[in-house]
Design a protein around this motif. Structure first.
Motif, short mmCIF file in Angstrom:
data_model
loop_
_atom_site.label_atom_id
_atom_site.label_comp_id
_atom_site.label_asym_id
_atom_site.label_seq_id
_atom_site.Cartn_x
_atom_site.Cartn_y
_atom_site.Cartn_z
N LYS B 271 55.64 53.45 98.09
CA LYS B 271 56.86 54.26 98.09
C LYS B 271 58.06 53.39 97.71
O LYS B 271 58.94 53.81 96.94
CB LYS B 271 57.09 54.87 99.48
CG LYS B 271 56.38 56.18 99.69
CD LYS B 271 56.21 56.52 101.16
CE LYS B 271 57.51 56.82 101.87
NZ LYS B 271 57.27 57.09 103.30
N THR B 272 58.08 52.18 98.28
CA THR B 272 59.18 51.27 97.97
C THR B 272 59.22 50.94 96.47
O THR B 272 60.28 50.92 95.85
CB THR B 272 59.04 49.97 98.78
OG1 THR B 272 58.90 50.32 100.15
CG2 THR B 272 60.24 49.07 98.61
N ILE B 274 58.06 52.75 93.94
CA ILE B 274 58.50 53.89 93.13
C ILE B 274 59.99 54.15 93.38
O ILE B 274 60.77 54.31 92.43
CB ILE B 274 57.65 55.13 93.46
CG1 ILE B 274 56.20 54.89 93.03
CG2 ILE B 274 58.21 56.37 92.75
CD1 ILE B 274 55.23 55.92 93.52
N GLY B 275 60.36 54.16 94.67
CA GLY B 275 61.74 54.47 95.02
C GLY B 275 62.74 53.51 94.41
O GLY B 275 63.79 53.90 93.90
N SER B 276 62.38 52.20 94.42
CA SER B 276 63.33 51.22 93.92
C SER B 276 63.41 51.23 92.40
O SER B 276 64.23 50.54 91.81
CB SER B 276 62.97 49.82 94.43
OG SER B 276 61.70 49.45 93.94
N GLY B 277 62.53 52.01 91.76
CA GLY B 277 62.57 52.10 90.30
C GLY B 277 63.83 52.81 89.81
O GLY B 277 64.33 52.51 88.73
N GLY B 278 64.33 53.74 90.62
CA GLY B 278 65.56 54.44 90.24
C GLY B 278 65.38 55.30 89.00
O GLY B 278 64.26 55.67 88.67
N PHE B 279 66.47 55.58 88.32
CA PHE B 279 66.41 56.51 87.19
C PHE B 279 65.77 55.87 85.97
O PHE B 279 64.87 56.43 85.37
CB PHE B 279 67.82 57.00 86.85
CG PHE B 279 67.80 58.09 85.82
CD1 PHE B 279 67.45 59.40 86.19
CD2 PHE B 279 68.11 57.84 84.50
CE1 PHE B 279 67.43 60.42 85.25
CE2 PHE B 279 68.08 58.86 83.55
CZ PHE B 279 67.73 60.15 83.93
N LYS B 282 62.99 49.37 86.54
CA LYS B 282 63.43 47.97 86.53
C LYS B 282 63.14 47.28 85.20
O LYS B 282 63.45 46.11 85.00
CB LYS B 282 62.75 47.19 87.65
CG LYS B 282 63.14 47.68 89.04
CD LYS B 282 62.40 46.91 90.12
CE LYS B 282 62.67 47.54 91.48
NZ LYS B 282 61.80 46.99 92.52
N SER B 288 59.66 44.07 90.58
CA SER B 288 59.39 42.98 91.53
C SER B 288 58.23 43.33 92.45
O SER B 288 57.42 42.48 92.78
CB SER B 288 60.66 42.66 92.32
OG SER B 288 61.13 43.81 92.97
N GLN B 289 58.13 44.58 92.85
CA GLN B 289 57.02 44.97 93.75
C GLN B 289 55.69 44.76 93.03
O GLN B 289 54.73 44.24 93.59
CB GLN B 289 57.14 46.44 94.12
CG GLN B 289 58.33 46.78 94.97
CD GLN B 289 58.06 46.46 96.42
OE1 GLN B 289 58.73 45.63 97.01
NE2 GLN B 289 57.08 47.10 97.00
N GLY B 308 56.16 54.08 87.90
CA GLY B 308 57.36 54.53 88.62
C GLY B 308 58.37 53.43 88.80
O GLY B 308 59.57 53.64 88.67
N GLU B 309 57.90 52.21 89.10
CA GLU B 309 58.85 51.13 89.36
C GLU B 309 59.45 50.60 88.06
O GLU B 309 60.65 50.38 87.98
CB GLU B 309 58.15 49.97 90.09
CG GLU B 309 59.14 48.86 90.45
CD GLU B 309 58.52 47.64 91.10
OE1 GLU B 309 57.31 47.42 90.94
OE2 GLU B 309 59.27 46.91 91.78
N GLY B 312 60.84 53.93 85.99
CA GLY B 312 61.76 54.77 86.74
C GLY B 312 61.43 56.25 86.70
O GLY B 312 60.31 56.65 86.35
#
Lengths: 616, 405
Positions: B271-272, B274-279, B282, B288-289, B308-309, B312
């Motif tokens: 989740k972290t 995908i979530g940290s991927g933003g719009f 990265k 980084s994950q 996702g990361e 985005g």
């Protein structure tokens, strides 16, 4: 026949709705995670940037037999690059700071990444940089993301001895070794490459630890992660406690420094190696930290081979020092007794060849023959004993095979046999003339100074051959115990009476007025010894001496070869005497210069020898 | 010529499917670059070539022959599943692999497709009617047999896919809502029983309502409900008799958050990621994950985190849109096809894909319990990729033959 309900538009719409619902739910969830909760997860991800770095262990210390620290560790700074955070356009600047050329630096980074299989693992690019370089890099660390440094340990040689061949050295691990050891080493790691640094590598190096650090999104270190609770500290390398005496080692080195040759001193009671000198040697601190290619090439290409351990890897003919092997074989197997004697007319005619002796000795028995080093006696004796029996006793005394010393650099040597000569010359194509020469330790014989010292020690302790060991104890950092290194000793099965006769010959060789080894005398102590001269077809002969002291309860046995020094009694014997004296009296009671009269008498003897071919 | 292509060549399925394969390859490359120098990427690339061959063969195979061969292929797949229980490799404590000198094969991937084809073939016979109870039981049996063999491996995820495929095919074939309720309710209640007494009671109440509403014959509804209650109770009793570690495994399975260091950890990290991927994400190879390996074996079941990361919301939306397009187009093929075999099989195939999609993505985004099944076309794995691409070929085949009875 079709069922009425098959594929109806109503069912089609419902399935369509289910698909749209599934996709819709996933879409909404994706939106929630990535746009609605982005801040939260981005923060989580940034906090999450925990990186594992390797904590280098401290290499084990080395102490000598008196508990004196002889090899210490000091801090050494190694610059690392983490490729994932490093901007390639900074290569030039970093290379200038490190005094490397751009291509070399780039190659090191690339090779390190391939080796570690990760662009996030710091790669060691230059080790043991000086403090000035370190501070100039530290000043610019914010302009150079991905550049950092590791604190590693480097060897500090405390002295007083160099003991270069005994200690060996550490070098940066090579590609072949990396492939062999796999996971345990990384590019840029140090590995013991000779001497005990190499043979005890796995104990000395310890185990790497893990340290978790937090880094921010730019990869810059914020601090330790979770208060260091997850860290695994490195396990320090085990310490080694040597049987060597570094005071003695330094003294022996000072005596040998002007010669090429080797000296080995052994404790006859336990095989402990007290000193190993091989000259020319090198300064081990050349290998501390980082070794430049220039320095390495200078050592490696030197024709005198300073890196080569002459004490265990060079083979010389033993000359007269080998006569005791033949005497032991003949006495032990009852071929002669102590009264059996010959008359020496100054040589021995065998077939149409005349084998010379040093003097006209007259009537000599076995003890006289050792004392006076009478060649005629041993020319005749080896024909009585026979080549293969002589060879068997040579092997018993540890010749022709490895001594199993605890360093890797060692050769077995050569003791010829009937089978050997048949192979080399062909059966029936060699004569007993070759054998006659072996009786006085010349010919196709190869022994190392280490083997000679063990042989002297075996005579000194009544026929027990020791396995030599440089390291006596290990300080095990895991169990916190001092553990003794196991070693073997072999009883040669030679009767004490035989050994006593041989030792008596060696005592008289040093102590009696006409003895050839008289320069090894120590005031107040009785010494046993034997001189020898190794014939050298390429130049001046090599001088041998083997001996032990004190005569009745030997504490030290020594063998010494001085290359191109001619007769054994003049150069090798006094060095051995001084080494033994230094060991027994701890440097308090050193021999004054040998009396002039003795020296001149010996010179006369040497002059005489030259005429008879050097078979003293 | 152009209209001929339009008539027979289903480029929509082909393009959307291959686009997903390409996104998968890019994500695998990113996830395994530091692990094995992207060796998995190259292997997956090779497999996609085999997949392309499978796709072409499946697309051009004469549909009548395919229909006739469905039963023999099904029997072969069942035999493979049986053999694997005896001989197979154990990967991640589950016997689901055949090893051929370094290459592995998962018969369950083949079984999914052949079972769908076999059931479609059976139901499309003129003499078979879904309203006939005997024929219905045979239809269910065709699915239950491989499902049991797969549960024995044990591979719960794949068994769930089988179940989730059976229901839409029966539904499309015209089964009554009562029949569907009679299949779904016992499962629902048994699952509720595993979670707890409250959940059991709620599930039983809902189940009773569903059966009552859908049934014409109230007696049959009562019998089914009785069986349901007995099943639920016996599940509870069986659970109490399990070893504690087995209980724990079931509890974690149903609620991964109860084990934050194991399965729960993966979901949290996923989740972290995908979530940290933003719009916008990265950036490719800069997640980084992903690059710091927070999620073990990310290239298999958690491959969507990479997408996702690093790409985005934009990347995730593209993947979802491609799946939506593929599934809706597949359903469209089923809807317009006059060939009953092709139509039923098309529904079965999109059901397989949709089940994988919801379970896998739902798991990656923390909506679903952690059930290890791959994301079609994207996850690393040869058998799954080849079989998924063969499914694309079959859909294209059904499109081309949509007008043949």
């Amino acid at each position: 026949m079709m069922t009425e309900e098959f594929g109806t538009p109503q069912r089609y719409s419902i399935l369509r709705f289910v698909i749209i619902a599934i996709i819709g739910v996933l879409f909404i969830r994706l939106y929630m995670l990535q746009l609605f909760s982005y801040e939260e997860y981005a923060g989580e991800s940034e906090k999450n940037s925990v990186r594992m770095i390797t904590a280098e262990p401290v290499r084990g210390y080395i102490f000598d037999r008196n508990g004196k620290l002889v090899v210490d560790d000091g801090p050494s700074f190694t610059i690392t690059v983490t490729q994932a955070e490093f901007y390639n356009y900074n290569v030039g600047e970093l290379a200038t700071l490190l005094d490397l050329d751009d291509q070399t630096l780039q190659d090191r980074i690339n090779r390190g990444v391939i080796n570690a299989r990760s662009r996030f693992t710091p790669v060691k690019v230059k080790r043991d940089i000086d403090f000035w370089t370190l501070s100039s890099i530290e000043e610019r660390m914010f302009e150079l993301p991905g550049v950092s440094y590791d604190v590693e340990s480097k060897r500090i040689y405390v002295g007083p001895a160099r003991a270069s061949h005994l200690l060996g050295y550490c070098k940066e691990i090579g590609e072949a070794q990396l492939a062999k050891f796999g996971e345990r080493y990384k590019l840029g790691d140090l590995i013991g490459s000779s001497g005990i640094e190499s043979s005890y590598e796995q104990l000395l190096r310890g185990e790497k630890g893990k340290q978790f650090i937090s880094v921010n999104a730019k990869g810059q270190v914020i601090g330790s992660y979770d208060g260091g609770k997850e860290d695994l500290p490195p396990r320090e390398g085990f310490d080694l406690i040597l049987s060597a005496d570094f005071g003695l080692q330094a003294y022996a080195e000072s005596l040998m420094t002007q010669y090429k040759g080797a000296l080995v001193a052994i404790d006859p009671e336990d095989g402990g190696v007290l000193a190993v000198v091989s000259t020319p040697d090198y300064d081990p601190s050349v290998f501390s930290g980082v070794t430049s290619t220039d320095e390495w090439n200078k050592l490696n290409d030197n024709p005198d081979k300073p890196l080569f351990n002459r004490a265990t890897m060079t083979l010389y003919p033993p000359g007269s020092t080998f006569k005791m092997v033949l005497a032991a074989a003949a006495l032990q197997d009852g071929i002669i007794d102590k009264n059996w004697h010959i008359t020496c007319p100054g040589g021995f005619r065998f077939g149409n060849r005349f084998f010379k002796c040093t003097h006209v000795h007259g009537s000599v028995n076995v003890v006289d023959a050792i004392e006076k080093s009478c060649n005629t006696f041993f020319y005749q004796l080896i024909l009585k004993v026979g080549l293969d029996r002589w060879g068997e006793y040579s092997k018993k005394f540890g010749f022709g095979k490895k001594t199993q010393i605890d360093i890797d650099e060692e050769v077995a040597g050569l003791i010829p046999s009937t089978a050997y000569y048949d192979r080399v010359y062909g059966s029936g194509h060699w004569t007993q003339g070759l054998v006659v020469n072996l009786g006085v330790g010349q010919g196709e014989l190869g022994v190392s100074p280490m083997q000679m010292a063990l042989y002297a020690a075996a005579i000194a302790n009544n026929g027990v051959l020791q396995q030599p060991r440089i390291v006596h104890y290990i300080r095990n950092k895991a169990t916190r115990r001092i553990e003794e290194i196991a070693h073997n000793s072999t009883d040669l099965g030679i009767s004490p009476k035989v050994m006593a006769l041989i030792r008596e010959g060696m005592r008289r060789c040093v102590e009696s007025p006409g003895g050839t080894g008289s320069l090894s005398r120590i005031p107040g102590i009785v010494v046993g010894g034997k001189t020898g001269t190794a014939e050298n077809p390429h130049g001046e002969d090599h001088a041998w001496f083997v001996g032990f002291a004190p005569f009745d309860h030997p504490k030290i046995a020594v063998a010494c070869i001085v290359e191109n020094a001619g007769f054994g009694g003049t150069k090798a014997a006094p060095i051995c005497g001084q080494v033994m004296e230094r060991y027994l009296f701890g440097g308090q009671h050193l021999t004054p210069e040998p009396p002039a009269v003795t020296a001149s008498r010996l010179q006369g003897e040497t002059a005489g020898l030259a005429q008879v071919g050097g078979n003293n | 010529m152009n209209s001929y292509i339009k008539e027979y060549f289903d480029y929509k399925t082909l393009v959307s499917g291959l686009a997903l394969v390409c996104i998968g390859l890019a994500s695998i490359y990113s996830a395994t670059l530091d692990v094995n120098s992207a060796a998995n990427f190259y292997r997956q690339g090779l497999w996609s070539m085999f997949g392309l061959i499978a796709l072409i063969v499946a697309a051009l195979f004469p549909i009548k022959t395919l229909q006739r061969f469905s039963l023999p292929m099904y029997i072969v797949a069942i035999a493979l599943l049986g053999t694997i229980l005896v001989l197979g490799h154990t990967v991640n404590s589950s016997k689901s692999w055949f090893g051929f000198g370094g290459m592995g094969m998962q018969p369950s991937e083949i079984a999914k497709v052949t079972t769908v084809l076999a059931l479609a073939s059976y139901l499309s016979r003129p003499t078979i009617s879904i309203s006939n109870v005997k024929h219905l039981i045979v239809s269910i049996g065709i699915f239950i047999l491989p499902m049991l063999l797969i549960l024995k491996q044990p591979d719960l995820g794949t068994a769930i896919v089988f179940f989730a495929t059976l229901v839409p095919i029966l539904y499309w074939a015209g089964a009554s809502y009562f029949v569907l309720a009679a299949i779904l309710v016992p499962i629902l209640v048994a699952a509720g029983a595993l979670v707890g007494i409250t959940q059991f009671l709620i599930a039983a109440a809902i189940g009773a309502g569903l059966l009552y509403v859908t049934s014409k014959n109230k007696f049959a509804a009562a019998v089914v409900f009785g069986i349901t209650l007995a099943l639920g109770l016996s599940v509870q009793i069986a659970f109490d008799h399990l070893e504690p570690y087995q209980q724990r495994r079931i509890v974690t399975f149903l609620n991964p958050n109860s084990d934050p260091t194991g399965a729960g950890y993966n979901v949290l990290q996923s989740k972290t990621a995908i979530g940290s991927g933003g719009f916008w994400g990265k950036g490719y190879l800069h997640g980084s994950q992903t690059q710091l390996k927070y999620i073990p074996e990310q290239w298999t079941d958690f491959i969507f985190c990479v997408t996702g990361e690093e790409f985005g919301f934009v990347g995730g939306a593209i993947v979802l849109s491609l799946f939506a397009f593929l599934l809706l187009h597949g359903l469209h093929i089923a809807g317009i096809s006059k060939n009953k075999f092709g139509s039923l099989a098309a529904v079965g195939l999109i059901a397989i894909l949709a089940t994988h999609l919801i379970i896998n993505m739902g798991m990656d985004m923390g909506l679903m319990p952690v059930i290890g099944i791959p994301l079609p076309f994207l996850s690393y794995g040869g058998s799954a990729l080849i079989s998924n691409m063969a499914m694309l070929g079959l859909l294209m085949n059904f499109f081309a033959h949509r007008k043949e009875y």
